[in-house]
Write a protein that holds these residues in place. Structure first.
Motif, PDB file in Angstrom:
ATOM      1  N   ALA A 149       0.832  -1.203   0.000  1.00 13.62           N
ATOM      2  CA  ALA A 149       0.000   0.000   0.000  1.00 13.62           C
ATOM      3  C   ALA A 149       0.868   1.255   0.000  1.00 13.62           C
ATOM      4  O   ALA A 149       0.588   2.225  -0.711  1.00 13.62           O
ATOM      5  N   MET A 150       1.931   1.236   0.790  1.00 10.14           N
ATOM      6  CA  MET A 150       2.868   2.363   0.828  1.00 10.14           C
ATOM      7  C   MET A 150       3.479   2.608  -0.551  1.00 10.14           C
ATOM      8  O   MET A 150       3.555   3.757  -1.015  1.00 10.14           O
ATOM      9  N   TYR A 153       0.955   4.044  -3.183  1.00 13.02           N
ATOM     10  CA  TYR A 153       0.613   5.442  -2.966  1.00 13.02           C
ATOM     11  C   TYR A 153       1.835   6.353  -2.876  1.00 13.02           C
ATOM     12  O   TYR A 153       1.700   7.576  -2.821  1.00 13.02           O
ATOM     13  N   HIS A 155       4.144   6.774  -0.423  1.00 11.50           N
ATOM     14  CA  HIS A 155       4.374   7.466   0.843  1.00 11.50           C
ATOM     15  C   HIS A 155       5.645   6.976   1.526  1.00 11.50           C
ATOM     16  O   HIS A 155       6.345   6.101   1.015  1.00 11.50           O
ATOM     17  N   THR A 256      -9.413   6.481   1.935  1.00 11.92           N
ATOM     18  CA  THR A 256      -8.573   5.364   2.394  1.00 11.92           C
ATOM     19  C   THR A 256      -8.357   5.395   3.901  1.00 11.92           C
ATOM     20  O   THR A 256      -7.470   4.716   4.416  1.00 11.92           O
ATOM     21  N   TYR A 320      -2.067   3.554   4.015  1.00 10.10           N
ATOM     22  CA  TYR A 320      -0.632   3.420   3.731  1.00 10.10           C
ATOM     23  C   TYR A 320       0.229   3.746   4.948  1.00 10.10           C
ATOM     24  O   TYR A 320       1.387   3.364   5.011  1.00 10.10           O
ATOM     25  N   PRO A 352      -4.190  -3.197   1.371  1.00 10.90           N
ATOM     26  CA  PRO A 352      -4.090  -2.573   0.044  1.00 10.90           C
ATOM     27  C   PRO A 352      -5.433  -2.359  -0.639  1.00 10.90           C
ATOM     28  O   PRO A 352      -5.517  -1.632  -1.620  1.00 10.90           O
TER      29      PRO A 352
END
Length: 398
Positions: A149-150, A153, A155, A256, A320, A352
């Motif tokens: 997920a990080m 996106y 981040h 999110t 994230y 995610p």
């Protein structure tokens, strides 16, 4: 720290996480660089981190708070025709972190950014493994669903994970180092305040003094490099705008989110009821975090409770950001005591899918993530005589 040999239960959990992560990434059509992904097959929000320093250093800092102009600047830079719906909401001293990556062309910049954050997750996991010779938990942490997920996106949860872990572990022994890490965490001010409050309530105040001094130095440096106006616009325009997304509940802009407040508002509860629920959850998070921290911060079970507590005590935190807890979560999922509760495993696997779940009007993560915090706190803090064998929990999760 010993890590048990993987059994079929753990293998099933890891396989499920890998499958969900892959499907979630593919659902974003990563090969289309002018769709949801922008300029690269990963790192959508890195566009903000790349554009903002460039605009500020070129004397166009006012564009950051002029949303139509900011959208036009992104569309011009990436040859897009649709509104990217991106907003830069970080305090200006965060530009000190972003500027070196913004000096690169976008694709090398986002790839280096991703590599640096994965390195942060790897170093953090290695730190938690202590004397264990095992290396594969590092890989698990770096490709875990929160890490995916990080990366999707764009981040910086990997760097935040390292700074948070060092701050918590070293607060008592090396307060200056812990304070420097807290200053880095101030790029996410609410999270830094939550961690700082937990440290204060456990009597570890010296690192907070060092952190305040270091943060002030960063603020002064950013004002000197980027101008005082960027701070004025952040305080008078960006902060009220970001607050309005939450209090006015602009679900599209915070879709999110994984908090109790978001789940309550999205499910149709009135604002007063949602805020009441969030206040109860926040108070419990603080109590759990302080109680856990008194046990010593090096244990992954403690870190999960403290970090998740500092996250879900906020009315808004995105999926994230769970990458900050990814190293400790990975070790719990792999069987480190007290083990991952079923709700923790479910949240870990589904992270995610936050955006996809909201498309189907399912704010599940806003229940699962706070539930995971409560379950892990119960496992960590209950009397040892009441422990349930962790294999039974893994059976239930699988």
């Amino acid at each position: 720290m010993p890590i048990p040999h993987l059994q079929r239960r753990e293998m099933a959990i890891l396989a499920g996480g890998a499958m969900i992560s892959a499907l979630s990434w593919l659902a974003m059509v990563p090969w289309n660089f002018h769709g949801w992904m922008i300029g690269a097959p990963l790192g959508r929000d890195f566009v903000n981190f790349w554009m903002a320093p460039r605009l500020v250093l070129s004397g166009q800092g006012a564009v950051l708070v002029d949303l139509p102009a900011y959208s036009a600047a992104i569309k011009t830079a990436f040859g897009m025709t649709r509104d990217p719906l991106l907003v830069f909401v970080y305090p200006p001293h965060a530009l000190l972190l972003f500027a070196p990556f913004a000096a690169l062309p976008f694709l090398p910049g986002v790839l280096l950014w991703t590599a640096v954050n994965l390195t942060g997750l790897a170093v953090t996991t290695r730190m938690l493994l202590q004397e264990s010779p095992a290396r594969w938990p590092i890989l698990v942490a770096c490709v875990s669903p929160p890490a995916v997920a990080m990366m999707m996106y764009g981040h910086f949860g990997g760097l935040l994970a390292l700074a948070t872990t060092v701050a918590l572990i070293e607060a008592g022994r090396r307060p200056v180092l812990a304070g420097l890490c807290l200053a880095f965490l101030s790029t996410k001010p609410q999270f830094a305040c939550a961690i700082g409050l937990m440290l204060l309530l456990t009597g570890q105040w010296r690192c907070l003094v060092a952190g305040a001094v270091a943060t002030l130095a960063l603020v002064v440096a950013s004002a000197g490099l980027f101008g005082i106006e960027v701070w004025q616009r952040f305080i008078t325009v960006t902060m009220p705008m970001q607050s309005a997304y939450i209090t006015g509940f602009d679900a599209k802009m915070i879709e999110t989110s994984v908090t109790a407040y978001f789940a309550a508002r999205y499910s149709g509860l009135p604002a007063s009821a949602a805020w009441a629920i969030q206040c109860v959850v926040s108070a419990a998070c603080l109590a759990f975090g302080v109680a856990a921290l008194r046990r010593g911060a090096r244990d992954p079970g403690v870190l999960v409770v403290v970090i998740l507590g500092a996250l879900v005590m906020q009315p808004y935190v995105s999926h994230y950001d769970l990458a900050i807890a990814a190293p400790a979560l990975a070790l719990l999922v792999l069987g480190h005591a007290p083990g991952a509760a079923p709700s923790t495993v479910a949240a870990w696997i589904l992270v995610p899918m936050a955006r996809i779940l909201i498309v189907f009007d399912l704010p599940i993560l806003g229940v699962l993530v706070p539930g995971a915090l409560f379950a892990q706190a119960h496992r960590l803090l209950r009397p040892q005589g009441t422990l349930v064998p962790q294999r039974a929990a893994l059976d239930a999760a699988a």
